[in-house]
Structures are given as C-alpha cells and as structure tokens.
Design a protein around this motif. Structure first.
Motif, mmCIF file in Angstrom:
data_model
loop_
_atom_site.group_PDB
_atom_site.id
_atom_site.type_symbol
_atom_site.label_atom_id
_atom_site.label_comp_id
_atom_site.label_asym_id
_atom_site.label_seq_id
_atom_site.Cartn_x
_atom_site.Cartn_y
_atom_site.Cartn_z
ATOM 1 N N ILE C 126 0.843 -1.257 0.039
ATOM 2 C CA ILE C 126 0.012 -0.096 -0.030
ATOM 3 C C ILE C 126 0.968 1.165 0.038
ATOM 4 C CG2 ILE C 126 -1.997 -1.141 0.949
ATOM 5 C CD1 ILE C 126 -1.191 -0.126 3.800
ATOM 6 N N ASP C 136 9.349 1.674 -5.146
ATOM 7 C CA ASP C 136 8.837 0.782 -6.041
ATOM 8 C C ASP C 136 7.363 0.442 -6.189
ATOM 9 O OD1 ASP C 136 11.483 0.107 -6.075
ATOM 10 O OD2 ASP C 136 11.635 -1.785 -4.672
ATOM 11 N N GLU C 137 6.788 0.159 -7.251
ATOM 12 C CA GLU C 137 5.440 -0.196 -7.438
ATOM 13 C C GLU C 137 4.915 -1.540 -7.156
ATOM 14 O OE1 GLU C 137 3.802 1.729 -10.929
ATOM 15 O OE2 GLU C 137 2.576 -0.085 -11.425
ATOM 16 N N LYS C 138 4.244 -1.535 -6.270
ATOM 17 C CA LYS C 138 3.814 -2.813 -5.728
ATOM 18 C C LYS C 138 4.969 -3.850 -5.434
ATOM 19 C CE LYS C 138 -0.593 -2.061 -7.086
ATOM 20 N NZ LYS C 138 -1.949 -1.823 -6.250
#
Lengths: 209, 209, 209, 209
Positions: C126, C136-138
């Motif tokens: 989240i 970082d993304e996810k």
C-alpha cells in the motif's frame, strides 16, 4: 433553565458531538423546548458546521404545527424539523431532542421496506439500558426503526402514526435506517445521557453481527 | 497520599475515562480507600455525569459492612457500592477500585448462567499481562466472569463467595458479563495501570474472536 | 540537536503516544542516541507512566555493550534496553528507536515458534510504505517477526543474529509477536514518521484478515 | 477569501486531519486556488509533518500546466501536485482539493488492474450522500477508483482522460486504490464537508464487507 442557557448547553453538545464524528459534514440537528412558553422549540439552523455552531444559530418553531416563528436573517430551520415537532407534540414532558449520524447506526442493515414503513428490532439486554430507566433483568426490548423517505415530512407522519397507534416507545429513541438515531429526554442533560447510551448500544449491536 | 489528593486524583481519572467513552451516560463508579482510617472508602455518588464529576461528588462508606458513613445532602452512594465493599474487605492491601463500561467488555459473550453464577475464562498470553505483575512465559491465565444479576448485592455476594472459596484472582480484575470490568490496585495509580492493561487485553479478546 | 532538546522531543512523543493508547499501563520504551558522544544512548526509565513522563526520566546506556552509564537515583533502565542496544550498535546511522504496544500488533497472530525464533511476514504493497523510502511499484516486502521470549536479552540476541546473518531489514522496523513494533530512524522525527506508517500498515493488516 | 486567510484555513485543516490520523507520516496533500488570479493554486510542500504545518509551507503552481510558479527556498511541491492540477484545470469552479490517507480507504480492495486503469464502484445509498448535494431517494451512485501507479503523472493523466471522456463524477471525489480519497469543493469549507462525508461513507463500505 432559561432559554439562553439551554441554547448554550446545546451548542456545547454540538461541538462535542462533532469532535466524536457524530455530526460530520453538517449532519444532525439538535433542539430544546422553550421552558417558559412550552409551546415553542428552538432547533439548529440548516447547513451549519456543527463544530463551529454558535448559540445564535437556532430558529424558533411552533410545537403545535411546526410553523417557523422566528429566525435571524439567513437562517433556515433544519430539514428534519418536522420530526422534532412530532416528538415534542406527542410527548409533553420532553425538553430536548437530539439527532446525530453515527457510523454504527449506518452499519446495521434491517431492510425496512418503504411500504412497511417501520419495524421493531430487538435490542440486547446489556447493562447500559439501565440509562433508559429500565431496571428489569434481561428485558426483551425492541426499538422502532423507520424507513428513510427522502421526503422528511413523510418520515415525520410515519413516526406520528406510530406514536398514536402503537404508543410511546419504551426506549427513549428511534432509528431511521441508513441515517441515524434520534433521542429525547426531559432535559438536555437527560437527552445527552440517552444518546451516549444509545451509541454504546448500537456499537455493541453493529459489532456483534 | 491524603484524602483530598486521592479524591482529586480519582476525579481526574473520571474525566479521562469519560473522554475515552468508558463512562458514558453516568456509567461506572470509582473509589479510593481512606489511607488514614483504612476502614472507610469513598465512592462516586450515584447518577453523576462522569465528565463533569467534582471531588466533592463522593460519599464515605464502611469497609466492614457497607454502611453509609457520610454523604453531602443530595448524594447517594453508587448502586454498585456493595461490590467495592467486598473487594476492600477481602483485600486489605487494596487502595482503589475502578469500574467502567467498555465496548469490548460488552462485545464478548460468555453465556454465564444465572444459577452457575460465574465462569473462569482463559485469557491470551500477550505481553500486556506483565502489567499485572505476572512474568511467566506464555502463562495459562483465566479471569472470573460473573452473571449480571439486576440485584447488585447478589453479584456482590457471588464475588465474596468466590474470594472465600476459590481465592483472590491471580489477575487484579473481574468482569461482569454484558456490563464491564472492575479492577483494583494498591494505589490509584496502580489500579489505573491495571485498568489500561485490562482494556488492552479485552480489546484483543473481542477482536480476535 | 543537543541532548536536552532530544530528550524533550522524545518526552513529547511519549505523551502523544500515551494519548493514542500506544503506551498504556507503562508499556513501551523510547530512546535517542547522544549525538555528541555517539557511543551512548538515553532510554526511558522502567515503570514510568508514559502520559506523565518528564525529560529527566531517562537513563544513559553504552551503545557498545549496554552498560548503564548514568542514572538519577531511583531510575532503572527499561527492561527492553538490550533490544535498543542491539539496534544502535548494528546501525551506526540510527539516532532514535521507538517501541510501543499497539492493539493491531497484538491482533495479528503469526504463530512464530520458540525454537524457530523469527519469521518473515509479507506486507501489503500500500501507498504508506513510501514513508519507509521504498518507491517501487507494488513491491514484495516482508517484515521480521520475532518470538516473544520472557527473557528480553534472548530476544535481543535473536535480533542481533538476524542483523548479522540476514542483514538489516529493508523496512525500518521489526515486530515481536503478541507484543508490539520497534522502529528506528536517523532522527527522532524520522523514527516517529516510520512509527506512524507502521501503525497504519498494521491496522490494514489486522483488519484485512 | 484572500490568499492568506485561505492558507491559514487549509493549515488548520492539516492539523485537524493529522489529529484524526488521516495525515500520518507526512501523508496527504492539501491545496487551494488563488481566488484573485484564478490561474494559480497553492499546495502543501513535500515531506512536511502535517501536524506541524505552517501557513508558509505551501508552493504556488500554475493551473494550466502545473509549472512551479513560486516557492520559498527549500520547499518542493508535493509529489501529487499533478493530480491537483488536473482537477483545477478540469473544474473551473473548484476552489480547493484535499487528499488524505484514511485507514478505511486502504481496507477496501477492488483489484483495479494496471491496464484497466480505473473502475466504477457502487456506493450505498445512505443519508450522508446528501452532503454531496444529491437528494434522490436511494440513488444508484458510483465512485471512480483508479490504479495506484508509482509514477504520479500517469495517475494524473488517467484522471484527465476520465474527466474528458466519461465526464465529471457525480460525487465530488475519487479514490486511488490502496492510497486514499481526493475530494474537491467550491470552497475550502465545502471540500472539508465533502471529505468528512467521504470518510463516513468509506467507513460504512469497509465495515459492511
């Protein structure tokens, strides 16, 4: 208690309830009967920020028929004035009515139908109900829950019909589904006591589901 | 600590607990033993708004038999005085008893029967129980939960019988089902510490279910 | 920041965390490294009421070996000093460590075994984890969760072994099961920022279960 | 309202939202349009502690293209400035945009896909939606929920495409999944009213699941 003191006390409750997140986004309306005339009540004006309410943000309404008797320029009575009017006219001993939006009252889903109008919902026999003046051991109590008509006078009529046919509820409050509780009491202090007990009760009901 | 300081400290806790919503709608009762006489304790008077309690809103009661020894005009002892009396008489080292209504203590349902009277309920071995002075690793502890008789002296007798037959609980508190916890401590500060730990514990128990 | 200012800032956090119910019943311990000596840190004394902590309620401990270097009469170091000592000695850039008890950290049950010692637990990707400096993304992140040995130095050793064999965690905190989170940061402000993010994260984890 | 008064009002909201735990760990960003120029808006600078925000912690940005027009030394615009820019440029009547992180907005999981970009999510027809100026009885409303790209301008573009192809949402807010709500209003007061209603709504949605 004179009128000014009453309005100051209600204003203080408004700030307190706002801080408890019971009157978010202008939600809710609070009123007190005028103890001198007895035939008038004062209710919060429409659209006010409840955390910043002033004791001059009230308008005066007739108990008998809901007529607006007096209002400072720019103030309109709360959209739910008609519900307060029914409660004061049906219960001559009531000195204050308090209506707020609480999270738990919106978590509980009863599915009351529009035609049906209202339903009696059982409440658990926990200690806090003694705050309503009910001292029976493990009593089988119910609360009336009404359908949330967009047209508020229709809700008010429904409540009036309930009072005149079923009678005054044993508990000093009613619920409008998906909306919030309305409580009453002889005095502002008693109405506040009832509201705190109702909040406790609805929290228990919403979490036990 | 002298009596006036003690009553002021309890009064401060009353305001704090009210703001935590543990003493809504006049719920709860707090008391302190008189350190000079040791044979008397002072308990909150009945029906007071706990957020507005004053240090003169207490009455004096005999530890030995619960007799009302002194009360300002208009003040009645809390309806639950008999429970405090049992606790002070059974535990000579106890200097303060605190009883509040918390949401979580009402969410937990144990189904204690009226005839049964009480039941031992296991509590999880979380870190916070070290606040009770219990330092075993992952101890198997229980707390006594009593049936909520409407007649409070009947609850008090049940608790007295528990203390005289089973003994003093290992944890410094008991629960009355659908009602709330009662804690005790050598001092007001210790009783408060115990209550905060009990609240933490009951929150965990209620949410883990 | 000089030492007095640091201790005042930590004291202010103690009062804030108490009001958030993260330091109930004397729970938790907060510390700051002495920026001038760098080889000493100051930690809250044992058994203090965290809502009433004063900036003189700290003791001075050696970063190297945990020796008590200085303490006002009557003050003992927190029972969990050894954990702080490991964190300061393993991470030379860390200026503050904060440990509290939160409800949600106690609702989460991982079943870490005593022999096992610790386990890596996945955390949801989240937005709030950006507060840890992770963009970082996810990202697939984990947090180390340790067994709650009654003997605190055993926990401290376990943590030390983790740091020296596995490495410094990517997230600036660790959890002790059934106990609470411990966070760290370069400054007190950063450690506080991390703690608020950890609280948000653990609330999400506890409620999503 | 002049610019200084507007920035003071937003600063006050920042402190309030921090105390409600909606702006933990530097989370969130608040902005107001400059009523005199109308072509500029002021947004909170990046990385500030939202409980200690000052009315000088804002930077000035162009509504037309998001260019930074003015900033005190050391202040950078919030990482999410591009989202505010889209909202002001798409809705000329909007005077304030508020974005916070609430627990409930992170409890709700919709599984919006990265390629998909956004999804319309139904919202329950509870009373509080009247705060959005929607007075229909039991309306079938939806809210747009967007994928949380790490690259914020990609989110902003997605929102812009939504506004130019689907239109302005009926409700005065949007959600970014795993992140939080962004609301708008003609004035700061109206945006705040909308945010309080959105919070109430998301709490109901998160708890009813």
């Amino acid at each position: 208690m004179d009128l000014i003191s009453s309005l100051q006390e209600v204003t203080k409750l408004s700030h307190l309830y706002y801080s408890r997140q019971w009157m978010f986004a202008t939600a809710g309306n609070l009123s007190t009967r005028d103890n001198s005339s007895h035939t008038e009540f004062w209710i919060t004006a429409s659209g006010k920020h409840k955390g910043e309410l002033k004791d001059t943000d009230f308008v005066c309404v007739s108990v008998k028929d809901g007529t607006l008797l007096s209002a400072k320029e720019g103030l309109k009575p709360s959209a739910e004035t008609s519900i307060h009017q029914v409660l004061y006219s049906q219960m001559p001993n009531v000195g204050s009515c308090l209506h707020v939006h609480t999270l738990e009252s919106n978590l509980l889903e009863f599915g009351v139908g529009k035609e049906e109008g209202y339903r009696e919902i059982p409440i658990p026999p926990i200690e806090i109900i003694k705050a309503f003046g009910i001292w029976d051991e493990k009593p089988s109590l119910t609360m009336p829950v009404f359908y949330n008509h967009t047209d508020v006078p229709t809700i008010a009529n429904q409540i009036k019909r309930y009072f005149t046919t079923v009678g005054i509820p044993k508990v000093p409050f009613l619920l409008i589904e998906g909306h919030g509780p309305t409580v009453w009491g002889k005095s502002i202090a008693e109405a506040n006591k009832h509201l705190e007990a109702v909040h406790f009760l609805l929290q228990v009901m919403a979490r036990r589901v």
